[in-house]
Scaffold this motif. Sequence first.
Motif, mmCIF file in Angstrom:
data_model
loop_
_atom_site.group_PDB
_atom_site.id
_atom_site.type_symbol
_atom_site.label_atom_id
_atom_site.label_comp_id
_atom_site.label_asym_id
_atom_site.label_seq_id
_atom_site.Cartn_x
_atom_site.Cartn_y
_atom_site.Cartn_z
ATOM 1 N N ILE A 74 -6.139 4.843 1.583
ATOM 2 C CA ILE A 74 -5.626 3.504 1.233
ATOM 3 C C ILE A 74 -6.008 2.495 2.312
ATOM 4 N N SER A 80 0.226 2.020 4.570
ATOM 5 C CA SER A 80 0.373 3.137 3.630
ATOM 6 C C SER A 80 1.533 4.059 3.992
ATOM 7 N N SER A 131 1.076 9.263 5.433
ATOM 8 C CA SER A 131 0.212 8.085 5.364
ATOM 9 C C SER A 131 -1.058 8.478 4.637
ATOM 10 N N CYS A 177 0.092 4.992 -1.891
ATOM 11 C CA CYS A 177 -0.036 6.233 -1.131
ATOM 12 C C CYS A 177 0.829 7.300 -1.802
ATOM 13 N N GLY A 180 0.781 -1.227 0.000
ATOM 14 C CA GLY A 180 0.000 0.000 0.000
ATOM 15 C C GLY A 180 0.813 1.277 0.000
ATOM 16 N N GLU A 181 2.059 1.199 0.451
ATOM 17 C CA GLU A 181 2.880 2.408 0.547
ATOM 18 C C GLU A 181 3.117 3.051 -0.826
#
Length: 334
Positions: free
Chosen positions: A272, A250, A268, A214, A210-211
């Motif tokens: 997400i 995220s 963050s 983001c 997920g990062e």
Amino acid sequence: MLFGSSFFSHLSERLFTRIRDRRAACVIGLAALVLLVSGLASASGDQAVVDAVYAKYGDRMPVINAQGDARGELAVYKAPADAPRIDCRELTGPRGMVALVFGQSNASNTVDPGYGATQAVYAYQAGVCRKVRDAIAGATGSKGSAWARLGDRIVTSGLYDTVLYVDIARGGSSILNWGPKGNLHALLESTVKDMRAHGLAPTHVFFHQGEADCALGLTRQEYQAVLKTVLSDTRRLVGPKPGIFVSRASLFLDPVCGNTRNPGCYKSCPAITAAQTAVIDPERGIYPGPNTDLIVPWFDRNDGYHFTAQAADHFAAAWMPLLAGGEAAGQPLQ
């Protein structure tokens, strides 16, 4: 013609019942049709969103080599060359967990090194199973893995007697890479086929990612639409039994700021993590994983992005009640 008391005669009752049943059948049929049409419309709407996401972000999708990360880096098994190989089939059965892992770098080998599993925790690659020590072969990264710590906890707790990881996480990967138009989608498919060819059926799937999205700026709707297709394809590949666990993740270090010791440099995306939470559906065997935005704060990241050894311990501990809850919610030991 029926009048008065004759309306309640057996003949009229049967006639009334038939009329009522026909009406009920029509209502049920109409309701089913509405559900079908709405379902098709929803699926069509999701596909339209997915197509739009790839059209919007496709040229910014991370360039990830399915055979490694952007630098071609795949983990190398660091145990002695004569470390025994285990017959993978010995690790299956009613008391064996076989976990397929995929996602981004924190699901690969980026933890501070120096940890070897003390329990019956193994990793699989290309038909070979070995005890986990630091980097798990098959995923990117050259350091250690948080999964070894989780495996030790699982076996020690008695949840399973053995744990076998099949880890194909790729550092820097976006949900777009794993989605239907991404280059890692084929890796996911070929990995499950390879597992089955060697007599391994996943009992669990762990997804942690997920990062990257983001950083790309995907909205909740955009990320959720692609994630749903990834989960649907995963379910198709692994079958109806394995529990699929979706982490919430995220948090990343903004490279424009770049100061790893400045909490203001970290970002963050609640959109997400909200999308990751929204897809959780125990009735479909989709369960929550940890929320690492919360349990691994900025100061517990060894380079601004990845888990320290302490954070990896927290990560492993956070999985345990979630796994136990998934089992209790309909995931009996395989």
